[in-house]
Design a protein around this motif. Structure first.
Motif, PDB file in Angstrom:
ATOM      1  N   THR A 149      38.150  48.988  66.768  1.00  0.00           N
ATOM      2  CA  THR A 149      39.035  47.893  67.133  1.00  0.00           C
ATOM      3  C   THR A 149      38.278  46.979  68.096  1.00  0.00           C
ATOM      4  O   THR A 149      37.236  47.352  68.642  1.00  0.00           O
ATOM      5  N   GLU A 150      38.799  45.788  68.325  1.00  0.00           N
ATOM      6  CA  GLU A 150      38.188  44.833  69.252  1.00  0.00           C
ATOM      7  C   GLU A 150      38.783  45.045  70.643  1.00  0.00           C
ATOM      8  O   GLU A 150      39.992  45.085  70.812  1.00  0.00           O
ATOM      9  N   HIS A 151      37.912  45.179  71.632  1.00  0.00           N
ATOM     10  CA  HIS A 151      38.351  45.431  73.004  1.00  0.00           C
ATOM     11  C   HIS A 151      38.109  44.198  73.870  1.00  0.00           C
ATOM     12  O   HIS A 151      37.038  43.585  73.799  1.00  0.00           O
ATOM     13  N   SER A 152      39.070  43.843  74.702  1.00  0.00           N
ATOM     14  CA  SER A 152      38.902  42.753  75.663  1.00  0.00           C
ATOM     15  C   SER A 152      38.061  43.244  76.830  1.00  0.00           C
ATOM     16  O   SER A 152      38.124  44.413  77.215  1.00  0.00           O
ATOM     17  N   LEU A 153      37.290  42.323  77.416  1.00  0.00           N
ATOM     18  CA  LEU A 153      36.391  42.672  78.507  1.00  0.00           C
ATOM     19  C   LEU A 153      36.791  41.983  79.806  1.00  0.00           C
ATOM     20  O   LEU A 153      37.139  40.799  79.805  1.00  0.00           O
ATOM     21  N   ASN A 210      29.135  44.361  68.592  1.00  0.00           N
ATOM     22  CA  ASN A 210      29.298  42.944  68.274  1.00  0.00           C
ATOM     23  C   ASN A 210      30.150  42.309  69.364  1.00  0.00           C
ATOM     24  O   ASN A 210      31.205  42.852  69.725  1.00  0.00           O
ATOM     25  N   ARG A 211      29.707  41.193  69.876  1.00  0.00           N
ATOM     26  CA  ARG A 211      30.435  40.496  70.931  1.00  0.00           C
ATOM     27  C   ARG A 211      31.101  39.250  70.383  1.00  0.00           C
ATOM     28  O   ARG A 211      30.567  38.586  69.483  1.00  0.00           O
ATOM     29  N   GLY A 212      32.263  38.938  70.929  1.00  0.00           N
ATOM     30  CA  GLY A 212      33.005  37.758  70.505  1.00  0.00           C
ATOM     31  C   GLY A 212      33.852  37.254  71.652  1.00  0.00           C
ATOM     32  O   GLY A 212      33.626  37.584  72.818  1.00  0.00           O
ATOM     33  N   SER A 213      34.841  36.460  71.325  1.00  0.00           N
ATOM     34  CA  SER A 213      35.740  35.942  72.355  1.00  0.00           C
ATOM     35  C   SER A 213      37.099  35.653  71.733  1.00  0.00           C
ATOM     36  O   SER A 213      37.206  35.326  70.548  1.00  0.00           O
ATOM     37  N   SER A 214      38.119  35.828  72.550  1.00  0.00           N
ATOM     38  CA  SER A 214      39.472  35.470  72.157  1.00  0.00           C
ATOM     39  C   SER A 214      39.894  34.289  73.030  1.00  0.00           C
ATOM     40  O   SER A 214      39.090  33.744  73.795  1.00  0.00           O
ATOM     41  N   GLU A 215      41.141  33.918  72.958  1.00  0.00           N
ATOM     42  CA  GLU A 215      41.612  32.776  73.728  1.00  0.00           C
ATOM     43  C   GLU A 215      41.493  33.017  75.228  1.00  0.00           C
ATOM     44  O   GLU A 215      41.240  32.086  75.997  1.00  0.00           O
ATOM     45  N   HIS A 216      41.626  34.258  75.654  1.00  0.00           N
ATOM     46  CA  HIS A 216      41.690  34.547  77.086  1.00  0.00           C
ATOM     47  C   HIS A 216      40.523  35.361  77.626  1.00  0.00           C
ATOM     48  O   HIS A 216      40.363  35.454  78.842  1.00  0.00           O
ATOM     49  N   SER A 217      39.692  35.964  76.765  1.00  0.00           N
ATOM     50  CA  SER A 217      38.638  36.822  77.296  1.00  0.00           C
ATOM     51  C   SER A 217      37.511  37.026  76.288  1.00  0.00           C
ATOM     52  O   SER A 217      37.651  36.712  75.101  1.00  0.00           O
ATOM     53  N   GLN A 218      36.400  37.581  76.803  1.00  0.00           N
ATOM     54  CA  GLN A 218      35.331  38.030  75.930  1.00  0.00           C
ATOM     55  C   GLN A 218      35.758  39.355  75.297  1.00  0.00           C
ATOM     56  O   GLN A 218      36.568  40.095  75.855  1.00  0.00           O
ATOM     57  N   THR A 219      35.185  39.650  74.131  1.00  0.00           N
ATOM     58  CA  THR A 219      35.553  40.879  73.434  1.00  0.00           C
ATOM     59  C   THR A 219      34.305  41.629  72.965  1.00  0.00           C
ATOM     60  O   THR A 219      33.212  41.058  72.882  1.00  0.00           O
ATOM     61  N   ALA A 226      31.727  50.045  81.573  1.00  0.00           N
ATOM     62  CA  ALA A 226      30.494  49.679  82.280  1.00  0.00           C
ATOM     63  C   ALA A 226      30.517  48.222  82.732  1.00  0.00           C
ATOM     64  O   ALA A 226      29.898  47.873  83.750  1.00  0.00           O
ATOM     65  N   HIS A 227      31.216  47.366  82.011  1.00  0.00           N
ATOM     66  CA  HIS A 227      31.327  45.955  82.401  1.00  0.00           C
ATOM     67  C   HIS A 227      32.040  45.782  83.741  1.00  0.00           C
ATOM     68  O   HIS A 227      31.935  44.737  84.375  1.00  0.00           O
ATOM     69  N   THR A 228      32.807  46.797  84.152  1.00  0.00           N
ATOM     70  CA  THR A 228      33.608  46.689  85.374  1.00  0.00           C
ATOM     71  C   THR A 228      32.874  47.213  86.605  1.00  0.00           C
ATOM     72  O   THR A 228      33.413  47.190  87.709  1.00  0.00           O
ATOM     73  N   ARG A 277      27.300  42.494  83.773  1.00  0.00           N
ATOM     74  CA  ARG A 277      27.010  42.602  82.344  1.00  0.00           C
ATOM     75  C   ARG A 277      25.816  43.521  82.039  1.00  0.00           C
ATOM     76  O   ARG A 277      25.738  44.131  80.971  1.00  0.00           O
ATOM     77  N   ILE A 278      24.878  43.633  82.997  1.00  0.00           N
ATOM     78  CA  ILE A 278      23.631  44.340  82.727  1.00  0.00           C
ATOM     79  C   ILE A 278      23.864  45.849  82.639  1.00  0.00           C
ATOM     80  O   ILE A 278      24.578  46.436  83.448  1.00  0.00           O
ATOM     81  N   GLY A 279      23.254  46.492  81.640  1.00  0.00           N
ATOM     82  CA  GLY A 279      23.357  47.934  81.466  1.00  0.00           C
ATOM     83  C   GLY A 279      24.509  48.376  80.588  1.00  0.00           C
ATOM     84  O   GLY A 279      24.650  49.573  80.308  1.00  0.00           O
ATOM     85  N   THR A 280      25.324  47.432  80.127  1.00  0.00           N
ATOM     86  CA  THR A 280      26.495  47.814  79.342  1.00  0.00           C
ATOM     87  C   THR A 280      26.111  48.327  77.946  1.00  0.00           C
ATOM     88  O   THR A 280      26.817  49.163  77.380  1.00  0.00           O
TER      89      THR A 280
END
Length: 329
Positions: A257-261, A233-242, A301-303, A266-269
């Motif tokens: 837990t929710e992880h900041s990205l 599940n993807r979301g967003s916080s005040e400072h980043s995508q999660t 993988a996003h990195t 983005r492709i292949g993640t």
């Protein structure tokens, strides 16, 4: 543990430095595909992997096969024929500008035109413990769909682990009746052990009634007698995508837990997520550890530039332990 994946290989062409196509005269070329990306990650984690696909019988097909081997994936199950390979252009997003993918003709590719006669299904199923099938194989062509369903059916009969990723792409289904797509998914799902998907797949593809997603997920697993159903599940916080993840196993719904990205590519993640998920299942970890490891793989993988996951397992473990060093010496 030996894993084989059935899926398309495509040529990815990317302008450098986050440029748009009209700004660049150069393109970075790589070869990618859901099955290949997952197998690449699993091979880097130390497992024996092989890709079941069909490449063009020309120099491009030979180069693609070479790149597949370079990723640590065996090429003994690759067939060659015809002259075309699917291509997509990726204009990488930056900041608030999203990435944009433009597909070229895929249905007329060597893989898209492959048929049951191109593959020795019985021999392949006998040789491998886990068979991964990408959901896109149900949309490319009638003949590829037949191969995917037959592979799942024979694998189920022989007691193999069948992993299926919904991987629904609206752009590939513009000319296909939605009921036809739904029927294809319902044909393959009874043969599956592990399914990767999400709320949209259950609501839009299988027409489940709107409800709390946890209830839908538990209902889906029960209906098709699955061992695992997992996704992100993807979301967003005040400072980043999660990003966070879930897995349903043994009638339990477990979330991470929710992880900041930090998003570089983005492709292949999603494929990296599947790599982590299968690793945890193979190693028979507890559900919480399985899904945390899967999401951590996706976060890393996003990195990375490129679709294929080539990070060592130790780096995923280090991230989960909170050891986020700037330089490894």
């Amino acid at each position: 543990m030996k894993i084989v994946a059935f899926g398309e290989v495509m040529m990815r062409l990317t302008p450098p430095e986050y440029k748009l196509l009209e700004q660049s005269s150069q393109l970075d070329m790589s070869f990618t595909g859901t099955g290949l990306n997952i197998l690449s990650g699993l091979s880097h984690f130390g497992y024996y992997t092989s890709l079941l696909t069909r490449l063009p019988k020309n120099h491009i097909g030979k180069v693609a096969a070479g790149q597949i081997r370079k990723l640590g994936v065996q090429d003994s199950n690759i067939q060659f024929g015809d002259q075309h390979m699917g291509v997509y252009f990726l204009e990488m997003g930056y900041g608030v500008r999203p990435s944009e993918v433009t597909y070229m003709d895929r249905s007329n590719s060597a893989f898209g035109k492959s048929t049951l006669s191109d593959y020795d299904i019985e021999k392949i199923v006998d040789e491998y413990n886990i068979i991964h099938i990408c959901g896109i194989t149900l949309s490319l062509s009638k003949s590829v769909k037949e191969v995917a369903i037959k592979l799942a059916q024979v694998g189920k009969e022989k007691g193999k682990i069948i992993c299926f990723d919904f991987n629904y792409r609206p752009s590939l289904n513009k000319n296909i009746n939605k009921e036809e797509i739904k029927n294809a998914y319902k044909q393959i799902l009874p043969h599956c052990s592990i399914v990767i998907g999400g709320e949209r797949d259950l609501l839009e593809l299988l027409n489940y009634p709107v409800d709390l997603f946890q209830n839908l997920a538990l209902q889906f697993v029960k209906e098709f007698d699955l061992d695992f159903f997992a996704g992100t599940n993807r979301g967003s916080s005040e400072h980043s995508q999660t990003i966070s993840g879930f897995v349903v196993h043994n009638e339990e719904y477990v979330v991470t837990t929710e992880h900041s990205l930090n998003v570089y590519d983005r492709i292949g993640t999603g494929d990296a997520f599947v790599t982590g998920l299968l690793t945890g299942i193979i190693e028979q970890w507890a559900d919480k550890k399985i899904i945390e490891f899967a999401v951590a793989s996706s976060v890393l993988a996003h990195t990375m530039f490129g679709d294929s996951f080539i990070i060592d397992k130790s780096m995923v473990d280090s991230y989960l332990e909170g050891n986020q060093m700037n330089v490894i010496r």
